[in-house]
Write an enzyme that holds these catalytic residues in place. Structure first.
Site, PDB file in Angstrom:
ATOM      1  NE  ARG A   1      -1.674  15.786  -7.605  1.00 50.47           N
ATOM      2  CZ  ARG A   1      -1.278  16.281  -8.780  1.00 50.47           C
ATOM      3  NH1 ARG A   1      -0.927  17.544  -8.881  1.00 50.47           N
ATOM      4  NH2 ARG A   1      -1.257  15.519  -9.845  1.00 50.47           N
TER       5      ARG A   1
ATOM      6  CB  SER B   1      -1.299   9.760  -8.165  1.00 50.24           C
ATOM      7  OG  SER B   1      -1.191   9.969  -9.544  1.00 50.24           O
TER       8      SER B   1
ATOM      9  CD  GLU C   1      -2.158  12.961  -5.383  1.00 45.09           C
ATOM     10  OE1 GLU C   1      -3.390  13.138  -5.468  1.00 45.09           O
ATOM     11  OE2 GLU C   1      -1.432  12.744  -6.366  1.00 45.09           O
TER      12      GLU C   1
HETATM   13  N1  EPU Z   1       5.661   5.195 -15.462  1.00 42.64           N
HETATM   14  C1  EPU Z   1       6.114   3.884 -15.520  1.00 42.64           C
HETATM   15  N2  EPU Z   1       5.268   2.901 -15.123  1.00 42.64           N
HETATM   16  C2  EPU Z   1       4.020   3.145 -14.657  1.00 42.64           C
HETATM   17  C3  EPU Z   1       3.563   4.473 -14.604  1.00 42.64           C
HETATM   18  C4  EPU Z   1       4.398   5.476 -15.007  1.00 42.64           C
HETATM   19  O1  EPU Z   1       7.239   3.631 -15.910  1.00 42.64           O
HETATM   20  O2  EPU Z   1       3.315   2.191 -14.309  1.00 42.64           O
HETATM   21  C5  EPU Z   1       6.536   6.259 -15.935  1.00 42.64           C
HETATM   22  C6  EPU Z   1       5.993   6.887 -17.228  1.00 42.64           C
HETATM   23  O3  EPU Z   1       6.444   6.211 -18.360  1.00 42.64           O
HETATM   24  C7  EPU Z   1       6.543   8.302 -17.137  1.00 42.64           C
HETATM   25  C8  EPU Z   1       6.582   8.586 -15.638  1.00 42.64           C
HETATM   26  O4  EPU Z   1       6.554   7.329 -14.975  1.00 42.64           O
HETATM   27  O5  EPU Z   1       7.844   8.355 -17.630  1.00 42.64           O
HETATM   28  C9  EPU Z   1       5.430   9.453 -15.161  1.00 42.64           C
HETATM   29  O6  EPU Z   1       4.183   8.789 -15.426  1.00 42.64           O
HETATM   30  P1  EPU Z   1       2.880   9.610 -15.887  1.00 42.64           P
HETATM   31  O7  EPU Z   1       3.187  10.445 -17.076  1.00 42.64           O
HETATM   32  O8  EPU Z   1       1.778   8.643 -15.979  1.00 42.64           O
HETATM   33  O9  EPU Z   1       2.586  10.642 -14.754  1.00 42.64           O
HETATM   34  P2  EPU Z   1       2.682  10.534 -13.157  1.00 42.64           P
HETATM   35  O10 EPU Z   1       3.854  11.351 -12.723  1.00 42.64           O
HETATM   36  O11 EPU Z   1       2.628   9.131 -12.710  1.00 42.64           O
HETATM   37  C10 EPU Z   1       1.271  12.667 -12.661  1.00 42.64           C
HETATM   38  C11 EPU Z   1       0.188  13.000 -11.670  1.00 42.64           C
HETATM   39  C12 EPU Z   1      -1.160  12.529 -12.218  1.00 42.64           C
HETATM   40  C13 EPU Z   1      -1.416  13.186 -13.567  1.00 42.64           C
HETATM   41  C14 EPU Z   1      -0.260  12.797 -14.501  1.00 42.64           C
HETATM   42  C15 EPU Z   1      -0.385  13.415 -15.881  1.00 42.64           C
HETATM   43  C16 EPU Z   1       1.220  12.832  -9.469  1.00 42.64           C
HETATM   44  C17 EPU Z   1       1.358  12.044  -8.233  1.00 42.64           C
HETATM   45  N3  EPU Z   1       0.434  12.324 -10.411  1.00 42.64           N
HETATM   46  O12 EPU Z   1       1.334  11.251 -12.722  1.00 42.64           O
HETATM   47  O13 EPU Z   1      -2.165  12.977 -11.313  1.00 42.64           O
HETATM   48  O14 EPU Z   1      -2.634  12.763 -14.113  1.00 42.64           O
HETATM   49  O15 EPU Z   1       0.991  13.233 -13.935  1.00 42.64           O
HETATM   50  O16 EPU Z   1      -0.255  14.796 -15.787  1.00 42.64           O
HETATM   51  O17 EPU Z   1       1.805  13.918  -9.564  1.00 42.64           O
HETATM   52  C18 EPU Z   1      -3.439  12.342  -9.392  1.00 42.64           C
HETATM   53  O18 EPU Z   1      -2.872  13.244  -8.807  1.00 42.64           O
HETATM   54  O19 EPU Z   1      -4.295  11.626  -8.833  1.00 42.64           O
HETATM   55  C19 EPU Z   1      -3.095  12.080 -10.788  1.00 42.64           C
HETATM   56  C20 EPU Z   1      -3.612  11.080 -11.465  1.00 42.64           C
END
Ligand code: EPU
Length: 331
Positions: free
Chosen positions: A187, A237, A307
């Site tokens: 990012r 995020s 972020e």
């Molecule tokens: N999780 C929870 N509770 C929550 C949210 C997530 O337990 O409320 C757990 C999920 O079950 C999973 C892990 O955390 O095991 C990761 O969650 P998720 O797959 O939703 O992805 P993320 O790491 O939270 C990242 C990017 C997103 C992108 C998604 C999907 C970052 C900061 N965010 O989110 O990007 O859409 O992967 O690829 O790296 C953004 O940058 O604005 C954004 C939305």
């Protein structure tokens, strides 16, 4: 508001500089313009001037004027990753509008103007049977903004697709940067620091069957569906994921989902999203961010790094407490 006296009764030298600005710019200038409608949070106060240049030469003229008069400026793309101050901004916000939308396919590359919505770039690539942008399914914002912030998923990001980026530097010169010049990280790119407007980019794609592209897009859309809030005002995020963990998971584990300050709350769907319900303030989002950081730190020792980007005339201390928190120090 403090800035208003300056606006209404500017000193003589300032009047002529702004007059010059109004004559110089061929695009649209909106003065004392509330910025909220230009951000996905729907938050942020009035800015001294919002300028939407007509073409690259106009961007150059704006950048030269800003440098000459030492007027502070900000670049706004789709406004989907920013927290704009309730106080607004006493400088110029540069936003590329419709004139900077459009694409051309050149072999296996897609040349896109910076304000082209990411989703349109993805669709055009699909039409041309070119693969590589499917991960953009569900990501809001513009091509320029997505490149500057290296938007993406956890496994794919814009920086990987970039062949070259055309920018205007802070002296008004047009420059072409190649992929390596961007210094892409999670990012992050050098453009986040430099504040050089991106005017155009060439993205490297690869030929693929329509069915493969469609299947990839579906996979990305489906992943987000139900996992991320969609309709409510948000900026994606809020925090970067810390090494080896997930900000959303930490927030959920600490029972912070649904926590509210004023008209803003932590999403029940995803713990790393903050929702603005309307009628709230950027300061409320900030308060929730601070609370998340402190609670997560207290429970785990992890310092979450934002972020999203703060923009505008925030009180520097208020902003430093959240944006410099990950550097350690004040708690
Ligand atoms: N999780 C929870 N509770 C929550 C949210 C997530 O337990 O409320 C757990 C999920 O079950 C999973 C892990 O955390 O095991 C990761 O969650 P998720 O797959 O939703 O992805 P993320 O790491 O939270 C990242 C990017 C997103 C992108 C998604 C999907 C970052 C900061 N965010 O989110 O990007 O859409 O992967 O690829 O790296 C953004 O940058 O604005 C954004 C939305």
């Amino acid at each position: 508001m403090k800035g208003e006296s300056l606006l209404n009764h500017p000193p003589r030298a300032e009047v002529s500089a702004w007059d010059q600005f109004r004559k110089l710019v061929r695009g649209k200038i909106s003065e004392n313009q509330p910025i909220a409608p230009y951000t996905s949070y729907g938050l942020g106060g009035p800015v001294r001037a919002l300028v939407e240049p007509k073409d690259t030469a106009d961007v150059q003229a704006v950048m030269r004027w800003l440098a000459e008069h030492r007027v502070p400026y900000l670049l706004l793309g789709g406004g989907t990753n920013v927290l704009f101050a309730d106080e607004g901004f006493r400088g110029v916000v540069i936003r590329l509008g419709k004139e900077f939308q459009g694409m051309a396919v050149e072999g296996e590359t897609l040349r896109a103007k910076a304000a082209t919505p990411l989703v349109l770039a993805m669709r055009r690539a699909r039409q041309e049977r070119l693969s590589g942008l499917e991960f953009c399914a569900g990501i809001p914002g513009t091509v320029g903004g997505a490149i500057a912030g290296n938007a993406g998923t956890r496994t794919e990001w814009m920086g990987e697709r970039v062949c070259e980026v055309t920018v205007v530097d802070d002296q008004g010169e047009v420059r072409t940067l190649e992929k390596n010049d961007l210094h892409c990280a999670y990012r992050h790119t050098v453009l986040k620091e430099k504040a050089w407007p991106v005017v155009e980019a060439v993205l490297q794609l690869q030929p693929a069957d329509r069915e493969v592209i469609d299947a990839n897009m579906r996979r990305y859309f489906q992943y987000r569906r139900g996992r991320q809030p969609k309709i409510e005002k948000n900026a994606g995020s809020v925090f970067k994921n810390p090494p080896g963990d997930f900000a959303g998971r930490l927030v959920e584990q600490l029972g912070l989902k649904g926590k509210r300050v004023g008209r803003c709350r932590i999403s029940e769907i995803h713990g790393n999203f903050i929702i603005h319900e309307g009628g709230g303030s950027a300061r409320e989002v900030l308060a929730l961010m601070r609370e998340i950081q402190l609670k997560v730190f207290e429970a785990t020792g992890i310092r979450l790094e934002p972020e999203i980007l703060p923009m505008g005339d925030w009180n520097p201390e208020e902003i430093a407490a959240v944006w410099d928190f990950s550097k350690g120090g004040d708690e």
